[in-house]
Write a protein that holds these residues in place. Structure first.
Motif, short mmCIF file in Angstrom:
data_model
loop_
_atom_site.label_atom_id
_atom_site.label_comp_id
_atom_site.label_asym_id
_atom_site.label_seq_id
_atom_site.Cartn_x
_atom_site.Cartn_y
_atom_site.Cartn_z
N MET A 1 -50.15 -66.80 28.05
CA MET A 1 -49.77 -66.46 26.68
C MET A 1 -48.31 -66.80 26.41
SD MET A 1 -52.50 -65.43 25.31
CE MET A 1 -51.80 -64.74 23.84
N ARG A 2 -47.40 -66.54 27.43
CA ARG A 2 -46.00 -66.89 27.22
C ARG A 2 -45.82 -68.39 27.10
NH1 ARG A 2 -45.21 -62.89 31.27
NH2 ARG A 2 -44.93 -64.54 32.82
N GLU A 3 -46.51 -69.10 27.98
CA GLU A 3 -46.40 -70.58 27.92
C GLU A 3 -46.91 -71.10 26.56
OE1 GLU A 3 -47.86 -74.51 30.45
OE2 GLU A 3 -48.45 -72.48 31.08
N VAL A 4 -48.00 -70.48 26.09
CA VAL A 4 -48.51 -70.89 24.78
C VAL A 4 -47.50 -70.61 23.68
CG1 VAL A 4 -50.27 -70.39 23.05
CG2 VAL A 4 -50.93 -70.71 25.43
N ALA A 5 -46.81 -69.43 23.78
CA ALA A 5 -45.81 -69.09 22.77
C ALA A 5 -44.65 -70.08 22.79
CB ALA A 5 -45.31 -67.67 22.99
N GLN A 6 -44.19 -70.43 24.06
CA GLN A 6 -43.09 -71.40 24.16
C GLN A 6 -43.49 -72.75 23.58
OE1 GLN A 6 -42.06 -71.51 28.30
NE2 GLN A 6 -41.19 -69.42 28.34
N HIS A 7 -44.69 -73.20 23.98
CA HIS A 7 -45.13 -74.50 23.44
C HIS A 7 -45.28 -74.46 21.91
CE1 HIS A 7 -45.65 -76.73 27.12
NE2 HIS A 7 -46.34 -75.71 27.70
N LYS A 8 -45.72 -73.29 21.43
CA LYS A 8 -45.86 -73.18 19.98
C LYS A 8 -44.52 -73.26 19.26
CE LYS A 8 -48.08 -70.28 16.51
NZ LYS A 8 -48.85 -69.02 16.26
N ALA A 9 -43.49 -72.55 19.83
CA ALA A 9 -42.15 -72.61 19.23
C ALA A 9 -41.58 -74.02 19.29
CB ALA A 9 -41.22 -71.62 19.94
N SER A 10 -41.77 -74.64 20.48
CA SER A 10 -41.27 -76.02 20.61
C SER A 10 -41.98 -76.96 19.63
CB SER A 10 -41.47 -76.49 22.05
OG SER A 10 -41.04 -77.84 22.19
N LEU A 11 -43.28 -76.72 19.49
CA LEU A 11 -44.04 -77.57 18.57
C LEU A 11 -43.57 -77.37 17.13
CD1 LEU A 11 -46.36 -79.57 18.30
CD2 LEU A 11 -47.92 -77.61 18.04
N ASN A 12 -43.27 -76.14 16.76
CA ASN A 12 -42.76 -75.90 15.41
C ASN A 12 -41.41 -76.59 15.19
OD1 ASN A 12 -44.99 -74.33 14.78
ND2 ASN A 12 -44.01 -72.41 15.43
N GLN A 13 -40.54 -76.54 16.24
CA GLN A 13 -39.25 -77.21 16.12
C GLN A 13 -39.42 -78.72 15.99
OE1 GLN A 13 -36.65 -76.44 19.40
NE2 GLN A 13 -34.88 -77.48 18.46
N PHE A 14 -40.34 -79.27 16.80
CA PHE A 14 -40.61 -80.71 16.69
C PHE A 14 -41.17 -81.09 15.31
CE2 PHE A 14 -40.93 -80.90 21.52
CZ PHE A 14 -39.72 -81.54 21.65
N ASP A 15 -41.98 -80.18 14.78
CA ASP A 15 -42.53 -80.44 13.43
C ASP A 15 -41.42 -80.55 12.39
OD1 ASP A 15 -45.09 -80.59 14.35
OD2 ASP A 15 -45.60 -78.48 13.84
N ARG A 16 -40.44 -79.59 12.47
CA ARG A 16 -39.34 -79.63 11.50
C ARG A 16 -38.49 -80.89 11.68
NH1 ARG A 16 -39.18 -74.14 13.00
NH2 ARG A 16 -37.44 -74.58 14.42
N ARG A 17 -38.17 -81.22 12.94
CA ARG A 17 -37.37 -82.41 13.19
C ARG A 17 -38.13 -83.68 12.77
NH1 ARG A 17 -35.41 -82.29 19.26
NH2 ARG A 17 -34.49 -84.27 18.54
N ARG A 18 -39.45 -83.65 13.05
CA ARG A 18 -40.25 -84.81 12.65
C ARG A 18 -40.21 -85.00 11.13
NH1 ARG A 18 -46.23 -83.46 12.56
NH2 ARG A 18 -45.33 -82.40 10.75
N ASP A 19 -40.37 -83.88 10.39
CA ASP A 19 -40.36 -84.01 8.93
C ASP A 19 -39.01 -84.51 8.42
OD1 ASP A 19 -42.93 -83.11 8.93
OD2 ASP A 19 -42.41 -81.00 8.46
N GLN A 20 -37.91 -83.97 9.03
CA GLN A 20 -36.58 -84.44 8.60
C GLN A 20 -36.38 -85.92 8.92
OE1 GLN A 20 -33.81 -81.85 10.55
NE2 GLN A 20 -34.38 -80.03 9.32
N ALA A 21 -36.79 -86.31 10.17
CA ALA A 21 -36.61 -87.72 10.56
C ALA A 21 -37.43 -88.66 9.68
CB ALA A 21 -36.98 -87.88 12.05
N ILE A 22 -38.66 -88.23 9.41
CA ILE A 22 -39.50 -89.10 8.57
C ILE A 22 -38.91 -89.20 7.17
CG2 ILE A 22 -41.75 -89.22 7.46
CD1 ILE A 22 -42.97 -88.12 10.02
N GLY A 23 -38.40 -88.07 6.62
CA GLY A 23 -37.81 -88.12 5.29
C GLY A 23 -36.61 -89.04 5.23
N LEU A 24 -35.69 -88.89 6.26
CA LEU A 24 -34.51 -89.75 6.29
C LEU A 24 -34.91 -91.21 6.46
CD1 LEU A 24 -32.13 -87.62 8.54
CD2 LEU A 24 -32.01 -87.92 6.06
N ARG A 25 -35.90 -91.46 7.31
CA ARG A 25 -36.35 -92.84 7.54
C ARG A 25 -36.89 -93.47 6.26
NH1 ARG A 25 -35.43 -97.42 10.25
NH2 ARG A 25 -37.35 -98.63 10.53
N PHE A 26 -37.68 -92.69 5.55
CA PHE A 26 -38.25 -93.23 4.31
C PHE A 26 -37.18 -93.43 3.24
CE2 PHE A 26 -42.48 -92.19 5.90
CZ PHE A 26 -43.21 -93.23 5.37
N GLU A 27 -36.16 -92.55 3.20
CA GLU A 27 -35.08 -92.75 2.24
C GLU A 27 -34.32 -94.03 2.52
OE1 GLU A 27 -34.17 -91.29 -0.48
OE2 GLU A 27 -35.85 -89.87 -0.40
#
Length: 543
Positions: A418-444
């Motif tokens: 469960m802890r590993e799942v929580a860590q992966h989930k937090a990391s995945l959420n962080q990657f999602d935010r960075r991915r959205d920012q990077a994609i937005g900047l790239r498209f701009e």
């Protein structure tokens, strides 16, 4: 000068000057004495001279000018009453003989002649003036035969411009009534005198300006007529304004001025000249009796021609009827063909029926009851076997799924997992935010780069150059030409502009043109529409 003053000097003039015995006179006294002496000494006189300073009648109707010769000059005046009686229009430089009285004008200390009558100084002067005017108007093309109009063959309305009280109008109407009665409009004018030319010109312009809704029909033909007379009597028809009106008339004009030997400038400008007014009426309309006789002759000839034509057509129809074959001959071959097809149809139907019967019997043998019962029994046995295997297979499938579910549930309930799942989930959420920012900047960045490249492409494109007024030259193979030296004389070129292409032929200075056959250049490929901008709002769905 004592002989000029018959009366004794006035009392004011008896006073003596201190240094002389000469009598004194006022300016008015001297002017009055001179006026009386000149008028008494010179009554009616005839003066020959050249008109100078003539500007036409004054607004009051009087005319002021001068008569001169090579040594002297004399002022002249024509009062309004005498001006209207002159048989010709005075002109600058014309040599005339003036009859009148000499008098003085005290206001300017000048003597002048009051003209009562005036005539040209001989026919030679008038002829010289006439020839000069003829050369001037001829140089303008007013007498050009190419501008002459054809007279209508059968006019409906004729306009006559002449004096309403002379014998000319009666002769014209009488001749038109005898030959072909129609509607005649008379425009009354003076045919002699100074105002005759202006009145005739106004009548011609008036007939030409009639409108269909004016209530007066516009004539199809105009006749300008006058009887014979001297050169001075006919001078009004040599007026420049008359000649210009006749030349500008869109209605054909017949000139019938004077006798056959009389010539005026209006005769040269008119579309047709008639020797006499009666001759003008004969030119204007045909003879109705002759037309009726000609029409009757043509009708008789037409009737005879139609009769002969119908007889010829009847004879031709009979000949064609005899040459045509009869109904039996025309239908012999179709009837034989029909009989042959009928006999073949009966045999074909019998053969086809036999063939179909054999096919039906072969198919019927395959659907016998014995074969159907055997196939039903085989399908029943297979269905029974499947029903027997189904419960065992279902129980085995449930056991396997239950075991796998239990194993996975035990792994998911563990705390480390469960802890590993929580860590992966937090990391995945962080990657999602960075991915959205990077994609937005790239498209701009890509969007800005795309706009820059698009502006650069438009700037460097040849189409923007064409829109500024330039053109591209292609040869007959559709290839662009960059240098004039590569163009042969007579080569076929295609010029492409911003809104289309135009074919042209090359021509070099001094070389003859030998045009080559035109080979159309291939049509330019249509541009692809620009792709619409992509929506960046759903980019997260890519991951």
């Amino acid at each position: 000068m004592n002989n000029l003053f018959d009366s004794p000097p006035p009392a004011a003039a008896t006073a003596k000057n201190n240094s002389s015995n000469v009598a004194e006179y006022s300016v008015s006294e001297i002017s009055g004495a001179l006026k009386r002496s000149i008028e008494e000494q010179f009554g009616h006189v005839r003066v020959r001279g050249e008109i100078s300073g003539y500007r036409g009648p004054h607004s009051s109707g009087h005319a002021y000018f001068a008569l001169k010769d090579d040594k002297a000059r004399m002022e002249a005046v024509v009062w309004r009453g005498s001006m209207s009686k002159l048989r010709f229009r005075p002109e600058e430089g014309m040599e005339v003989i003036a009859t009148g009285k000499l008098t003085t004008y005290p206001g300017s200390s000048k003597y002048q002649i009051v003209i009562e009558q005036m005539e040209p100084a001989g026919a030679g002067a008038l002829m010289a003036l006439l020839e000069e005017r003829k050369r001037k108007l001829g140089a303008e093309g007013l007498f050009n035969p190419a501008n002459k109009q054809l007279l209508p063959f059968m006019p409906k309305v004729i306009g006559v411009i002449t004096s309403p009280t002379g014998a000319v109008i009666r002769d014209i109407i009488h001749r038109i009534t005898d030959r072909f009665p129609l509607h005649v409009l008379v425009w009354p004018v003076r045919v002699q005198g100074e105002t005759s030319g202006a009145e005739v010109a106004a009548a011609i312009d008036g007939f030409n300006s009639l409108q269909p809704d004016s209530g007066i029909p516009q004539p199809d033909l105009l006749i300008v007529a006058r009887g014979g007379g001297s050169l001075e009597d006919l001078w009004g028809f040599n007026d420049e304004v008359v000649v210009r009106s006749v030349a500008a008339s869109h209605i054909p004009v017949i000139s019938a001025v004077g006798h056959e030997t009389d010539w005026t400038l209006i005769d040269l400008a008119a579309d047709v000249r008639a020797p006499t007014p009666t001759g003008a009426a004969e030119m204007a309309v045909p003879v109705r009796a002759d037309l009726q006789a000609s029409l009757a002759s043509h009708a008789a000839r037409l009737s005879a021609a139609m009769s002969r034509y119908l007889d010829q057509r009847r004879q031709m129809q009979r000949a064609l009827g005899r040459a045509m074959p009869g109904a039996d001959q025309l239908l012999a071959l179709p009837r034989r063909h029909f009989d042959e097809i009928s006999s073949r149809l009966e045999r074909s139907l019998q053969t086809l029926t036999q063939h179909k019967k054999m096919q039906f019997e072969g198919v019927a043998r395959q659907f016998s009851p014995h074969l159907l019962r055997r196939k039903i029994a085989e399908h029943k046995r297979a269905t029974t076997q499947l029903n027997e295997r189904l419960p065992r297979a279902l129980a085995s499938f449930l056991r396997e799924r239950r075991t796998a579910y239990t194993y996975r549930a035990n792994r998911l309930n563990a705390e480390p997992i469960m802890r590993e799942v929580a860590q992966h989930k937090a990391s995945l959420n962080q990657f999602d935010r960075r991915r959205d920012q990077a994609i937005g900047l790239r498209f701009e960045r890509l969007k800005r780069r795309s706009h820059e490249l698009e502006r650069l492409m438009r700037t460097l494109s040849h189409e923007s150059v064409l829109e500024r007024g330039f053109a591209i030259v292609f040869d007959d193979q559709g290839k662009p030409i960059k240098q004039a030296a590569h163009i042969d004389n007579g080569a076929v070129l295609n010029l492409r502009f911003a809104d289309g292409e135009v074919a042209a032929t090359a021509h070099k200075d001094g070389a003859p043109v030998t045009p080559k056959p035109v080979i159309p250049s291939p049509a330019p490929k249509p541009k692809r529409p620009a792709a619409p901008p992509k929506d960046n709002s759903n980019q997260g769905s890519l991951f």
